[in-house]
Scaffold this active site. Sequence first.
Site, mmCIF file in Angstrom:
data_model
loop_
_atom_site.group_PDB
_atom_site.id
_atom_site.type_symbol
_atom_site.label_atom_id
_atom_site.label_comp_id
_atom_site.label_asym_id
_atom_site.label_seq_id
_atom_site.Cartn_x
_atom_site.Cartn_y
_atom_site.Cartn_z
ATOM 1 N N LYS A 42 -29.447 -5.788 -23.377
ATOM 2 C CA LYS A 42 -27.898 -6.626 -23.542
ATOM 3 C C LYS A 42 -28.848 -7.871 -24.103
ATOM 4 O O LYS A 42 -28.072 -8.682 -25.468
ATOM 5 C CB LYS A 42 -27.296 -7.418 -22.020
ATOM 6 C CG LYS A 42 -26.345 -6.434 -21.299
ATOM 7 C CD LYS A 42 -25.322 -6.545 -22.064
ATOM 8 C CE LYS A 42 -23.805 -5.830 -21.083
ATOM 9 N NZ LYS A 42 -22.731 -6.074 -21.381
ATOM 10 N N TYR A 65 -30.839 -2.546 -18.347
ATOM 11 C CA TYR A 65 -29.578 -3.505 -18.447
ATOM 12 C C TYR A 65 -30.091 -4.966 -19.128
ATOM 13 O O TYR A 65 -29.234 -5.148 -20.170
ATOM 14 C CB TYR A 65 -29.099 -3.769 -16.968
ATOM 15 C CG TYR A 65 -27.171 -4.352 -17.095
ATOM 16 C CD1 TYR A 65 -26.363 -3.756 -17.660
ATOM 17 C CD2 TYR A 65 -27.357 -5.442 -16.111
ATOM 18 C CE1 TYR A 65 -25.084 -4.217 -17.695
ATOM 19 C CE2 TYR A 65 -25.992 -6.109 -16.774
ATOM 20 C CZ TYR A 65 -24.946 -5.554 -17.146
ATOM 21 O OH TYR A 65 -23.761 -6.347 -17.130
ATOM 22 N N TYR A 95 -26.939 -9.115 -37.543
ATOM 23 C CA TYR A 95 -26.067 -9.095 -38.335
ATOM 24 C C TYR A 95 -25.256 -10.591 -39.205
ATOM 25 O O TYR A 95 -24.742 -10.639 -39.865
ATOM 26 C CB TYR A 95 -25.255 -8.461 -37.739
ATOM 27 C CG TYR A 95 -25.299 -6.582 -37.962
ATOM 28 C CD1 TYR A 95 -25.994 -6.015 -37.235
ATOM 29 C CD2 TYR A 95 -24.951 -5.854 -38.984
ATOM 30 C CE1 TYR A 95 -26.686 -4.809 -37.228
ATOM 31 C CE2 TYR A 95 -24.902 -4.813 -38.926
ATOM 32 C CZ TYR A 95 -25.797 -4.026 -38.300
ATOM 33 O OH TYR A 95 -26.487 -2.671 -38.210
ATOM 34 N N LEU A 126 -18.246 5.440 -34.754
ATOM 35 C CA LEU A 126 -17.283 5.682 -35.270
ATOM 36 C C LEU A 126 -16.474 4.539 -36.026
ATOM 37 O O LEU A 126 -16.755 4.186 -36.659
ATOM 38 C CB LEU A 126 -16.842 4.666 -33.565
ATOM 39 C CG LEU A 126 -15.515 4.973 -33.897
ATOM 40 C CD1 LEU A 126 -14.850 6.308 -33.291
ATOM 41 C CD2 LEU A 126 -15.561 3.339 -32.809
HETATM 42 P P1 NAD Z 1 -17.205 -1.076 -16.094
HETATM 43 O O1 NAD Z 1 -18.035 -0.456 -15.626
HETATM 44 O O2 NAD Z 1 -15.886 -1.067 -15.174
HETATM 45 O O3 NAD Z 1 -16.671 -0.746 -18.173
HETATM 46 C C1 NAD Z 1 -18.152 -0.116 -18.348
HETATM 47 C C2 NAD Z 1 -16.778 0.610 -19.603
HETATM 48 O O4 NAD Z 1 -17.156 1.130 -20.197
HETATM 49 C C3 NAD Z 1 -15.799 2.015 -18.167
HETATM 50 O O5 NAD Z 1 -15.138 2.326 -18.996
HETATM 51 C C4 NAD Z 1 -17.677 2.959 -18.769
HETATM 52 O O6 NAD Z 1 -16.589 4.261 -18.565
HETATM 53 C C5 NAD Z 1 -17.656 2.657 -20.251
HETATM 54 N N1 NAD Z 1 -19.435 3.049 -20.732
HETATM 55 C C6 NAD Z 1 -20.230 3.005 -20.261
HETATM 56 N N2 NAD Z 1 -20.684 3.902 -21.210
HETATM 57 C C7 NAD Z 1 -20.458 3.771 -21.926
HETATM 58 C C8 NAD Z 1 -20.673 4.334 -23.798
HETATM 59 N N3 NAD Z 1 -21.802 4.940 -24.121
HETATM 60 N N4 NAD Z 1 -19.763 5.401 -24.519
HETATM 61 C C9 NAD Z 1 -17.778 4.325 -23.830
HETATM 62 N N5 NAD Z 1 -18.261 3.599 -23.433
HETATM 63 C C10 NAD Z 1 -19.201 3.605 -22.214
HETATM 64 O O7 NAD Z 1 -17.203 -2.893 -15.815
HETATM 65 P P2 NAD Z 1 -16.837 -4.007 -16.552
HETATM 66 O O8 NAD Z 1 -17.232 -5.156 -15.167
HETATM 67 O O9 NAD Z 1 -15.283 -3.810 -16.703
HETATM 68 O O10 NAD Z 1 -17.584 -4.093 -16.885
HETATM 69 C C11 NAD Z 1 -17.905 -4.346 -18.451
HETATM 70 C C12 NAD Z 1 -18.417 -5.355 -19.201
HETATM 71 O O11 NAD Z 1 -18.914 -6.660 -19.497
HETATM 72 C C13 NAD Z 1 -19.937 -4.923 -19.151
HETATM 73 O O12 NAD Z 1 -20.069 -4.480 -20.879
HETATM 74 C C14 NAD Z 1 -20.409 -5.209 -18.764
HETATM 75 O O13 NAD Z 1 -21.465 -5.234 -19.375
HETATM 76 C C15 NAD Z 1 -20.079 -6.995 -18.956
HETATM 77 N N6 NAD Z 1 -20.043 -7.782 -17.997
HETATM 78 C C16 NAD Z 1 -19.422 -7.616 -16.925
HETATM 79 C C17 NAD Z 1 -19.665 -8.184 -15.238
HETATM 80 C C18 NAD Z 1 -18.750 -8.317 -14.667
HETATM 81 O O14 NAD Z 1 -18.749 -8.860 -13.620
HETATM 82 N N7 NAD Z 1 -17.693 -7.624 -14.228
HETATM 83 C C19 NAD Z 1 -20.990 -9.247 -15.429
HETATM 84 C C20 NAD Z 1 -21.768 -9.514 -16.805
HETATM 85 C C21 NAD Z 1 -21.456 -8.674 -18.377
HETATM 86 N N1 UDP Z 2 -21.246 3.700 -38.504
HETATM 87 C C1 UDP Z 2 -20.410 3.067 -37.736
HETATM 88 N N2 UDP Z 2 -19.295 3.528 -38.085
HETATM 89 C C2 UDP Z 2 -18.828 2.820 -39.568
HETATM 90 C C3 UDP Z 2 -20.354 2.183 -40.225
HETATM 91 C C4 UDP Z 2 -21.418 2.185 -39.689
HETATM 92 O O1 UDP Z 2 -19.873 4.115 -36.261
HETATM 93 O O2 UDP Z 2 -17.921 2.384 -39.986
HETATM 94 C C5 UDP Z 2 -22.788 3.109 -37.672
HETATM 95 C C6 UDP Z 2 -23.670 3.639 -39.050
HETATM 96 O O3 UDP Z 2 -23.801 4.901 -37.707
HETATM 97 C C7 UDP Z 2 -24.802 2.438 -39.002
HETATM 98 C C8 UDP Z 2 -24.536 1.736 -38.279
HETATM 99 O O4 UDP Z 2 -23.033 1.688 -37.640
HETATM 100 O O5 UDP Z 2 -26.455 3.564 -38.894
HETATM 101 C C9 UDP Z 2 -25.335 0.821 -38.579
HETATM 102 O O6 UDP Z 2 -24.429 0.285 -39.901
HETATM 103 P P1 UDP Z 2 -25.027 -0.321 -41.131
HETATM 104 O O7 UDP Z 2 -24.168 -0.409 -42.263
HETATM 105 O O8 UDP Z 2 -25.356 -1.609 -40.693
HETATM 106 O O9 UDP Z 2 -26.466 -0.014 -41.275
HETATM 107 P P2 UDP Z 2 -26.965 1.559 -41.990
HETATM 108 O O10 UDP Z 2 -27.914 2.707 -41.182
HETATM 109 O O11 UDP Z 2 -25.708 2.573 -42.156
HETATM 110 O O12 UDP Z 2 -27.509 1.216 -43.143
#
Ligand code: NAD
Ligand code: UDP
Length: 340
Positions: free
Chosen positions: A156, A152, A166, A70
């Site tokens: 995480k 999960y 990083y 992104l």
């Molecule tokens: P949620 O499922 O309501 O929200 C997660 C959001 O992420 C959703 O809108 C989903 O569409 C989006 N998403 C999932 N995969 C994605 C992807 N690949 N790219 C872009 N968007 C994506 O869950 P939440 O409860 O709001 O949780 C939010 C964060 O907090 C999560 O990272 C979760 O692991 C963490 N978390 C939540 C709880 C809780 O109790 N609610 C506890 C521990 C950790």
């Molecule tokens: N990346 C991104 N947006 C940015 C810069 C990086 O999504 O503005 C992504 C890209 O896919 C990259 C990853 O972040 O592979 C990790 O970036 P980093 O600079 O750490 O490593 P790179 O793979 O570029 O050497």
Amino acid sequence: MRDRQMRDRKTVLVTGGAGFLGSHLCDRLIGDGHDVLCLDNFFTGSKRNIEHLIGHRRFELIRHDVTFPLYVEVDEIFNLACPASPVHYQHDPVQTTKTSVHGAINMLGLAKRLGARIFQSSTSEVYGDPFMHPQTEDYWGNVNPIGPRSCYDEGKRCAETLFFDYHRQHGLEIKVARIFNTYGPRMHPNDGRVVSNFIVQALKGLPITIYGDGNQTRAFCFVDDMIEGFVRLMDSPREITGPINLGNPGEFSMNELALLVIDLIGSRSKIAYLPLPADDPKQRRPDITRAKTLLAWEPETMLRDGLQATIAYFDALLSSDDDVDERETRKSGWAAAAAH
Ligand code: NAD
Ligand code: UDP
Ligand code: UDP
């Protein structure tokens, strides 16, 4: 609220911004006068959660999957994208790991390019089925690496590793929160988590599904308290990296929770005991000494009060256009699993 002075006003990216926690965070950041870029792939999130923000001049929505790179310009990143309910994250476990790991790499790469501060929504699941109780941040956890929850939990954990690497290797400003069970309005009615399940079942007069003997415990934090913790951690001095536990230390068994929900709703639902899912942690409660000391943060909402607000939300939702949610849920394919 009035717009902030230019020097305080930031552009903030919220990944997973249309989800339960993400949408509340977007509200808070808009309320605080920031510009918000809300990113979501709508796997579990819903446009309904953010529809009131669409059209706001400081709010922008991007449909995007964090597993792909992104390129945007922002000052801060809250990385929340990841399904949180066991039913959701086990639906496509490979995608769950990709979201946590590739998503973290992409967002860290973005933060590195921009010199932006980045927050990671980690989880109490990094402690697995813990031997230490309550859990402090220096406990390393007891996690099954190959079970149904591993996509999960290990995803995480790996994301935390990436954040700290990083930080050490590239000097990134990181903020890692370990979130314990959080509940409140905008949880999905079919999301399979215990609070939403019990409330929806009690409102509909359906059996309350307790898994196992119901003696397992969790500590439930109301969403408003959690969002306050997020903002305090993000705004904390540079040297505070976390991990920091954020959660409500009040610990309840699922039997206690079921009785409280039935009582608050005045429901005639009966309790049905169902098998316990694999690797279900027996107990969980945060030690929040670190958050209290470093962030002057602790939850203020009692479970009873938070449940009442959540019940009011689901009551209104079910009596309005429940069928819309049913359709959305069936389409995404995890409804049957959520019903257990
Ligand atoms: P949620 O499922 O309501 O929200 C997660 C959001 O992420 C959703 O809108 C989903 O569409 C989006 N998403 C999932 N995969 C994605 C992807 N690949 N790219 C872009 N968007 C994506 O869950 P939440 O409860 O709001 O949780 C939010 C964060 O907090 C999560 O990272 C979760 O692991 C963490 N978390 C939540 C709880 C809780 O109790 N609610 C506890 C521990 C950790
Ligand atoms: N990346 C991104 N947006 C940015 C810069 C990086 O999504 O503005 C992504 C890209 O896919 C990259 C990853 O972040 O592979 C990790 O970036 P980093 O600079 O750490 O490593 P790179 O793979 O570029 O050497
Ligand atoms: N649970 C339950 N009935 C339900 C849903 C969940 O008894 O309808 C139990 C589940 O087995 C777990 C606890 O409630 O012991 C919390 O489950 P949840 O999915 O909300 O979160 P997590 O297991 O990730 O803490």
